[in-house]
Scaffold this active site. Structure first.
Site, PDB file in Angstrom:
ATOM      1  N   ASP A 199      -2.744  12.523   7.107  1.00  0.00           N
ATOM      2  CA  ASP A 199      -2.562  12.504   8.549  1.00  0.00           C
ATOM      3  C   ASP A 199      -3.940  12.581   9.216  1.00  0.00           C
ATOM      4  O   ASP A 199      -4.675  13.552   9.031  1.00  0.00           O
ATOM      5  CB  ASP A 199      -1.695  13.711   8.927  1.00  0.00           C
ATOM      6  CG  ASP A 199      -1.371  13.786  10.404  1.00  0.00           C
ATOM      7  OD1 ASP A 199      -2.275  13.549  11.229  1.00  0.00           O
ATOM      8  OD2 ASP A 199      -0.215  14.094  10.732  1.00  0.00           O
ATOM      9  N   ALA A 200      -4.284  11.565  10.020  1.00  0.00           N
ATOM     10  CA  ALA A 200      -5.609  11.503  10.630  1.00  0.00           C
ATOM     11  C   ALA A 200      -5.844  12.663  11.586  1.00  0.00           C
ATOM     12  O   ALA A 200      -6.952  13.213  11.644  1.00  0.00           O
ATOM     13  CB  ALA A 200      -5.787  10.172  11.352  1.00  0.00           C
TER      14      ALA A 200
ATOM     15  N   ASP B 215      -6.826   7.244   6.470  1.00  0.00           N
ATOM     16  CA  ASP B 215      -5.693   6.343   6.665  1.00  0.00           C
ATOM     17  C   ASP B 215      -4.561   6.843   5.778  1.00  0.00           C
ATOM     18  O   ASP B 215      -4.737   6.974   4.562  1.00  0.00           O
ATOM     19  CB  ASP B 215      -6.064   4.902   6.306  1.00  0.00           C
ATOM     20  CG  ASP B 215      -5.021   3.907   6.776  1.00  0.00           C
ATOM     21  OD1 ASP B 215      -5.358   3.029   7.584  1.00  0.00           O
ATOM     22  OD2 ASP B 215      -3.853   3.994   6.324  1.00  0.00           O
TER      23      ASP B 215
ATOM     24  N   GLU C  52      -8.053  -1.349   6.153  1.00  0.00           N
ATOM     25  CA  GLU C  52      -8.536  -2.573   5.514  1.00  0.00           C
ATOM     26  C   GLU C  52     -10.003  -2.490   5.121  1.00  0.00           C
ATOM     27  O   GLU C  52     -10.492  -3.311   4.342  1.00  0.00           O
ATOM     28  CB  GLU C  52      -8.296  -3.786   6.409  1.00  0.00           C
ATOM     29  CG  GLU C  52      -9.134  -3.829   7.664  1.00  0.00           C
ATOM     30  CD  GLU C  52      -8.845  -5.060   8.507  1.00  0.00           C
ATOM     31  OE1 GLU C  52      -9.352  -6.132   8.155  1.00  0.00           O
ATOM     32  OE2 GLU C  52      -8.111  -4.935   9.504  1.00  0.00           O
TER      33      GLU C  52
ATOM     34  N   ASP D 266      -9.251   3.052  14.875  1.00  0.00           N
ATOM     35  CA  ASP D 266      -8.895   1.707  14.403  1.00  0.00           C
ATOM     36  C   ASP D 266      -7.447   1.761  13.942  1.00  0.00           C
ATOM     37  O   ASP D 266      -7.141   1.728  12.756  1.00  0.00           O
ATOM     38  CB  ASP D 266      -9.819   1.273  13.270  1.00  0.00           C
ATOM     39  CG  ASP D 266      -9.551  -0.159  12.831  1.00  0.00           C
ATOM     40  OD1 ASP D 266      -8.902  -0.906  13.597  1.00  0.00           O
ATOM     41  OD2 ASP D 266      -9.974  -0.535  11.723  1.00  0.00           O
TER      42      ASP D 266
END
Length: 324
Positions: A144-145, A113, A93, A162
């Site tokens: 992919d983080a 993200d 976000e 987060d």
């Protein structure tokens, strides 16, 4: 009833447990769809305004997201003596990046993200976060983080999780595991580096869902872990965070020193956090403290706990991603 005075009232229900749900008045549906990874909704509801839902679970609302994101970002950033490089797992976000970029010392923020759908509509609809998406200091990657953190050149002063909560079939479970913390996060932190993650419900009835297990998992890897909690109205519960320190001496930051660093290092005033407040948030009630002390289970690749609900991904092996 006089013609024209009736307005149809639509209510959105969120399941909090098998035997508990609550309802919010729907004022406007801004977006409702399904990405490759999860169901995504942005809805103007009840007293909370624009509210982001992933897989039917509230992620944030415009009336209190600033509290959540101040508490996620600033304590860890302020405990570090001079944070210049920051990696955000999830954060789609944009609010976490927004708060990180308020720190004058920051030179580079990498946000990963996997769900571009979430990022795109948040960028379009959440005006407060547009400046973060447009910052030249931000590198936004849709992937992919875990993979990106592992392969990204260099290390980071602060790493922030987060992420959506551990959810059965959700996209984030593997980013709460001992293996991820030990073999990826710890290895990608600079000396004195700090990791912080949101950690789910932390009330005296809900703290053992995931909060205590996340804390125990971090304690199995890091020499010092600091849990703290705050009630969040949109989550209908107390919420928890955990800071994991590679240098335990950083935990001795006083409230007065925290206030000094806030004034010196952050652009603009904070609305919620100061030294006195953070000191209070770290004083957790006796019952939750006991649950933290007695927790033995840790998240592994094959074993973990989930909050109530079920995600869109049915193959949990596809869940080493990162969205929030």
């Amino acid at each position: 009833m006089t013609e024209g005075t009736y307005t149809k009232r639509l209510w959105l229900e969120e399941d909090l447990a098998d035997d508990l749900k609550w309802s919010m008045l729907v004022k406007n549906v801004l977006y409702s769809g399904k990405s490759k990874y999860q169901e995504v909704d942005l809805i103007d509801v009840g007293p909370f305004g624009k509210t982001l839902f992933l897989d039917g679970k509230v992620q944030s609302s415009e009336v209190d997201e600033w509290v959540y994101h101040e508490l996620l970002v600033h304590p860890a950033m302020l405990m570090h003596p001079n944070p210049k490089t920051v990696f955000i797992c999830g954060g789609g976000e944009g609010a976490t990046a927004r708060e990180v970029l308020r720190h004058k010392s920051v030179e580079k923020v990498v946000m990963v993200d996997i769900d571009q759908v979430v990022c795109d509509f948040c960028r379009a609809h959440l005006a407060h976060n547009k400046v973060a998406f447009e910052s030249p200091k931000l590198e936004l990657i849709h992937d992919d983080a875990r993979a990106q953190l592992e392969q990204y050149p260099g290390k980071f002063d602060v790493i922030i999780g987060d992420l959506a909560d551990p959810l059965d079939g959700g996209p984030c479970y593997q980013l709460y595991t001992q293996d991820f913390y030990q073999t990826v996060v710890l290895q990608k932190l600079n000396p004195g580096g700090i990791f912080v993650t949101q950690s789910g419900p932390a009330g005296f009835l809900s703290c053992t869902e995931v909060f205590t297990c996340i804390n125990a998992t971090l304690r199995s890897v890091f020499p010092k872990v600091m849990p703290y909690t705050q009630h969040m109205p949109v989550f209908c519960d107390v919420w928890g965070w955990n800071i994991a320190l590679t240098d335990p001496s950083q935990a001795r930051l006083s409230g007065e020193e925290l206030d000094t660093r806030i004034q010196q290092r952050i652009e603009g005033p904070l609305r919620f956090l100061d030294g006195y407040t953070f000191t209070g948030l770290c004083h957790i009630n006796k019952h939750v403290r006991r649950c933290l002390e007695e927790e033995k289970e840790v998240y592994t690749q094959d074993c973990g706990r989930f909050i109530h609900g079920k995600g869109s991904l049915q193959d949990s092996k596809a869940a080493s991603t990162g969205t929030g």
